[in-house]
Design an enzyme around this catalytic site. Structure first.
Site, mmCIF file in Angstrom:
data_model
loop_
_atom_site.group_PDB
_atom_site.id
_atom_site.type_symbol
_atom_site.label_atom_id
_atom_site.label_comp_id
_atom_site.label_asym_id
_atom_site.label_seq_id
_atom_site.Cartn_x
_atom_site.Cartn_y
_atom_site.Cartn_z
ATOM 1 N N THR A 51 0.854 -1.193 0.000
ATOM 2 C CA THR A 51 0.000 0.000 0.000
ATOM 3 C C THR A 51 0.887 1.238 0.000
ATOM 4 O O THR A 51 1.977 1.215 0.570
ATOM 5 C CB THR A 51 -0.879 -0.024 1.267
ATOM 6 O OG1 THR A 51 -1.793 -1.101 1.140
ATOM 7 C CG2 THR A 51 -1.634 1.271 1.488
ATOM 8 N N ARG A 60 -13.949 -6.867 -0.737
ATOM 9 C CA ARG A 60 -13.323 -6.659 0.577
ATOM 10 C C ARG A 60 -12.699 -5.256 0.642
ATOM 11 O O ARG A 60 -12.005 -4.820 -0.263
ATOM 12 C CB ARG A 60 -12.247 -7.718 0.816
ATOM 13 C CG ARG A 60 -11.480 -7.562 2.139
ATOM 14 C CD ARG A 60 -10.166 -6.831 1.942
ATOM 15 N NE ARG A 60 -9.449 -6.627 3.206
ATOM 16 C CZ ARG A 60 -8.365 -5.872 3.324
ATOM 17 N NH1 ARG A 60 -7.864 -5.258 2.270
ATOM 18 N NH2 ARG A 60 -7.784 -5.710 4.478
ATOM 19 N N GLY A 63 -10.387 -2.701 3.152
ATOM 20 C CA GLY A 63 -9.548 -2.610 4.358
ATOM 21 C C GLY A 63 -9.650 -1.222 4.972
ATOM 22 O O GLY A 63 -10.701 -0.573 4.915
ATOM 23 N N GLY A 69 -0.760 -1.741 6.630
ATOM 24 C CA GLY A 69 -0.647 -2.948 7.448
ATOM 25 C C GLY A 69 -1.954 -3.716 7.419
ATOM 26 O O GLY A 69 -2.730 -3.590 6.460
ATOM 27 N N TRP A 70 -2.213 -4.489 8.430
ATOM 28 C CA TRP A 70 -3.418 -5.325 8.485
ATOM 29 C C TRP A 70 -4.642 -4.407 8.620
ATOM 30 O O TRP A 70 -4.910 -3.854 9.671
ATOM 31 C CB TRP A 70 -3.300 -6.306 9.644
ATOM 32 C CG TRP A 70 -4.467 -7.213 9.809
ATOM 33 C CD1 TRP A 70 -5.496 -7.429 8.926
ATOM 34 C CD2 TRP A 70 -4.750 -8.046 10.941
ATOM 35 N NE1 TRP A 70 -6.386 -8.333 9.436
ATOM 36 C CE2 TRP A 70 -5.957 -8.737 10.670
ATOM 37 C CE3 TRP A 70 -4.094 -8.280 12.150
ATOM 38 C CZ2 TRP A 70 -6.513 -9.639 11.579
ATOM 39 C CZ3 TRP A 70 -4.663 -9.178 13.056
ATOM 40 C CH2 TRP A 70 -5.853 -9.849 12.765
#
Ligand code: ASP
Length: 330
Positions: free
Chosen positions: A192, A220, A222, A243-244
C-alpha cells in the site's frame, strides 16, 4: 506479547513530504524497484510543492506517481482479488478544511487517488465516498480517465495470483492464507502507498492508496479508504497507515495519532504507543499481534513507525535538500 516498534523522528520547521510504500516483509528482489518508485514520487511532490501547490494537491500528485509506478500494491501494480481482478481503494484528506474524498472497490481507475481528490472538493453535494461503479461513473462524468481492468493487471501480480489460486489454505485478511505460505508471511501488510505533506502555508494533508490484500474476496475493503483509519489530517497533523487493514480500522489508527497530537502528546511517542496498543489488543488466528506501519507529520517533526519487518519510506524537505530513502530490514 510486547512488540518492538521501529521508529524515527526528524525535526521540521517548514514544508515537508513523507511517503511510504507499504509495511511488510518486502522481498530483497523488490527493493530496487521500491527505491525507484519512492524517489519518483518524492520528485513529483517536490515539483508540486515548489510550484506552491496546496498540501492535498501535493499529496495527490505523490500518490498518483506511486500508483503509476508499478512497484507497489496500488494502481497499475495492484495485487489481484480472487477473481483475478485489480480492485482498488484510495482516500485523501485536507487538514485545514477537514474535507476528504475516498473511492473503494474500483476496477477501472488507474489513479483512484485523483478521483478521491476530486470528491474532496467542496460544493459537490457533500458526497465524499463512492464505491465501485458509482466512483467510475463519477470519474467519467468529470472527464477523468477510465480504463479496462486488464490495464491494471501486471505480469508480477498475474503470476502471484496463479500461484495463490493453486494453493490450499483458508484466506485470512491478516496473512492472506492460514496456515501461512511463504509468500504471505507478512503479519498483514503489503505494498500500500501513502503520503503526508506539510505545505508552505503550514497546511497538512494525508493520502493512501491500495490494491488491498492478495487474493482478497471481491468487495473486501480494508482501512486504506476509510478516513480516520487509513488516513487522517487536521490543522495539527497528518497520518497515513499501512498494514493489516481490519486491525487498523478497529483502532482507528490514523485518527488516534492525530487526536493525541491535538492533546499535546509528542508525535513519535504517540505513534509508538498506538502501534503497541494495536498489537496488544488484536491478534490473528495464529495468535500473532496485529502489525502495521505509519507515517506522520505535525508542526515540529516528521515520524515513521512500524512493527513489520520492513517499511519502505522516503522523506524530503526543502531545508534538507536530499531525499532520504529507507527500506532495510530492521
Ligand atoms: N492496509 C491495506 C489493506 O488492508 C494493506 C496494506 O497496507 O498493505 O487493504
Amino acid at each position: 506479547m510486547d512488540v518492538s516498534v521501529c521508529s524515527a523522528a526528524f525535526p521540521l520547521d517548514g514544508p515537508g513530504i513523507l511517503v511510504h510504500g507499504g509495511a511488510w516483509d518486502i522481498p530483497d528482489e523488490a527493493l530496487a524497484d521500491h527505491r525507484d518508485g519512492l524517489r519518483t514520487a518524492i520528485e513529483a511532490g517536490r515539483a508540486a510543492l515548489s510550484e506552491g501547490q496546496a498540501a492535498a494537491d501535493v499529496a495527490a500528485e505523490v500518490v498518483a506517481a506511486l500508483e503509476s509506478h508499478g512497484a507497489f500494491d496500488a494502481g497499475r501494480g495492484a495485487m489481484l482479488n480472487q477473481e483475478g481482478r485489480a480492485q482498488l481503494d484510495a482516500g485523501i484528506m485536507d487538514g485545514a478544511s477537514l474535507s476528504y474524498g475516498s473511492v473503494m472497490a474500483v476496477e477501472r481507475l488507474a489513479n483512484p487517488i485523483r478521483v478521491a481528490r476530486r470528491l474532496m472538493d467542496a460544493g459537490r453535494g457533500q458526497v465524499r465516498m463512492l464505491a465501485g461503479r458509482g466512483a467510475e461513473q463519477f470519474a467519467a462524468a468529470e472527464g477523468m480517465s477510465v480504463v479496462d481492468n486488464g490495464d491494471l493487471v501486471c505480469e508480477r501480480e498475474k503470476s502471484r495470483y496463479e500461484k495463490l489460486s493453486g494453493e490450499a489454505g483458508v484466506y485470512h485478511t491478516s496473512q492472506s492464507f492460514l496456515p501461512g505460505v511463504p509468500e504471505t508471511q507478512t503479519s498483514g501488510g503489503h505494498d500500500t502507498v501513502g503520503c503526508v505533506v506539510r505545505d508552505r502555508d503550514g497546511r497538512f494533508a494525508a493520502a493512501t492508496s491500495t490494491g488491498g490484500t492478495p487474493f482478497k474476496p471481491p468487495g473486501r475493503i480494508g482501512d486504506s479508504p476509510l478516513p480516520g483509519a487509513g488516513f487522517y489530517a487536521n490543522e495539527d497533523a497528518a497520518v497515513s497507515s499501512t498494514g493489516w487493514g481490519e486491525a487498523i480500522a478497529a483502532v482507528v489508527l490514523a485518527h488516534s495519532v492525530v487526536r493525541a497530537v491535538e492533546e499535546g502528546t509528542s508525535l513519535q511517542n504517540i505513534a509508538t504507543s498506538c502501534l503497541e496498543d494495536m498489537h496488544r489488543k488484536i491478534q490473528n488466528p495464529d495468535g500473532e499481534g496485529a502489525c502495521a506501519g505509519l507515517i506522520a507529520v505535525d508542526r515540529s517533526e516528521v515520524v515513521w513507525a512500524f512493527t513489520t519487518p520492513r517499511m519502505a519510506r522516503a522523506f524530503w524537505t526543502p531545508a534538507r535538500g536530499d531525499v532520504q530513502i529507507e527500506i532495510e530490514r530492521r
